[in-house]
Scaffold this active site. Structure first.
Site, PDB file in Angstrom:
ATOM      1  N   CYS A 162      -2.306  -6.484  -2.663  1.00 34.09           N
ATOM      2  CA  CYS A 162      -2.758  -5.463  -2.362  1.00 34.09           C
ATOM      3  C   CYS A 162      -3.551  -5.128  -2.531  1.00 34.09           C
ATOM      4  O   CYS A 162      -4.654  -4.350  -1.995  1.00 34.09           O
ATOM      5  CB  CYS A 162      -1.332  -4.292  -2.845  1.00 34.09           C
ATOM      6  SG  CYS A 162       0.274  -3.729  -2.318  1.00 34.09           S
ATOM      7  N   HIS A 218       1.047   2.900  -3.942  1.00 31.74           N
ATOM      8  CA  HIS A 218       1.582   2.263  -4.721  1.00 31.74           C
ATOM      9  C   HIS A 218       2.857   3.462  -4.935  1.00 31.74           C
ATOM     10  O   HIS A 218       2.561   3.992  -5.743  1.00 31.74           O
ATOM     11  CB  HIS A 218       1.128   1.932  -6.576  1.00 31.74           C
ATOM     12  CG  HIS A 218       0.497   0.497  -5.882  1.00 31.74           C
ATOM     13  ND1 HIS A 218      -0.555   0.183  -6.982  1.00 31.74           N
ATOM     14  CD2 HIS A 218       0.722  -0.932  -5.529  1.00 31.74           C
ATOM     15  CE1 HIS A 218      -1.146  -1.247  -6.615  1.00 31.74           C
ATOM     16  NE2 HIS A 218      -0.345  -1.683  -5.914  1.00 31.74           N
ATOM     17  N   GLU A 267      -4.423   5.219  -5.583  1.00 33.45           N
ATOM     18  CA  GLU A 267      -5.283   3.938  -5.613  1.00 33.45           C
ATOM     19  C   GLU A 267      -6.858   4.644  -5.254  1.00 33.45           C
ATOM     20  O   GLU A 267      -7.049   4.361  -4.150  1.00 33.45           O
ATOM     21  CB  GLU A 267      -5.069   2.764  -5.258  1.00 33.45           C
ATOM     22  CG  GLU A 267      -4.341   2.091  -6.202  1.00 33.45           C
ATOM     23  CD  GLU A 267      -4.132   2.035  -7.287  1.00 33.45           C
ATOM     24  OE1 GLU A 267      -4.963   1.848  -7.930  1.00 33.45           O
ATOM     25  OE2 GLU A 267      -3.355   1.953  -8.416  1.00 33.45           O
TER      26      GLU A 267
END
Length: 230
Positions: A154, A173, A92
């Site tokens: 998260c 992730h 991410e």
């Protein structure tokens, strides 16, 4: 959603992971981090890894992330979370400040869905996730990158860590455990990914230092400020 973990390059490394939530009694992120703690980050890395499990709890996460950055001051914090819908490992790029509508394990939702009032809408990691995803190769594992971490604990954790760490954080992730993606393979993938992230961080730090030296060298005032470089 996700569960997070953090691996840090410090005099002491500090991987952490979230505990169970919703229907996920076994969280693949925490299992992967435990495997990473067994593997370490390679003999050429002077990193001591310690694991810590966090609850999927907005308020608790905010307190602990703040303490991690204030007390440990890591060079890089890597959070690892479970994405139940993912088919690949996803890196991410950024954390978002708004949109946290889903309740945590205690039924709590952030006020107005905001992580930090008056904070920037988006904070981007200093690590180029696109570059890392292209360079990493782990047999049997696909690695992709994303700019939307999902707006749950998260993403919330990631935004806070990027804020406190001035962008020196990452969020990975991982999919649920399966026959094709056991914890051992996820742990190995994390090792390779974090090694590459550390390389990217070191390059970025070196480039930043060079730019600072050039800027200081171009000072029109001629003041003796070279001592500011640490």
């Amino acid at each position: 959603e996700n569960q997070a973990t953090e691996a840090k390059q410090l005099a002491q490394g500090h991987p952490t992971g979230f505990g169970p939530f919703r229907q996920h009694l076994v969280n693949s992120s925490w299992e992967a981090v435990k495997e990473l703690s067994k593997l370490g980050l390679g003999s050429d890395r002077e990193v001591e890894l310690r694991t810590l499990q966090l609850p999927v709890d907005y308020r608790e996460v905010k307190q602990r992330v703040t303490r991690i950055w204030e007390d440990l001051q890591p060079q890089l914090a890597v959070h690892v979370g479970l994405d139940a819908t993912a088919k690949a490992i996803v890196l991410e790029q950024c954390g978002k400040n708004r949109g946290y509508r889903d309740a945590d394990i205690r039924g709590f939702r952030p006020d107005r869905g905001v992580c930090l009032p008056h904070g920037p809408e988006v904070i981007t990691s200093r690590v180029s996730m696109k570059t890392v995803s292209r360079r990493v190769a782990v047999e049997g594992v696909e690695v992709a990158f994303s700019r939307d971490a999902g707006r749950y604990v998260c993403d919330y954790t990631y935004y806070l860590s990027l804020h406190h760490g001035n962008g020196c954080a990452a969020l990975v992730h991982v999919p649920p455990l399966s026959r094709w993606l056991p914890a051992s393979l996820l742990g190995k993938a994390l090792q390779v990914i974090i090694q590459e992230m550390l390389e990217e961080t070191e390059k970025a730090r070196a480039q930043s230092l060079v730019r600072r030296k050039l800027n200081l060298g171009d000072s029109s005032q001629g003041e003796p400020i070279g001592g500011l470089l640490l």
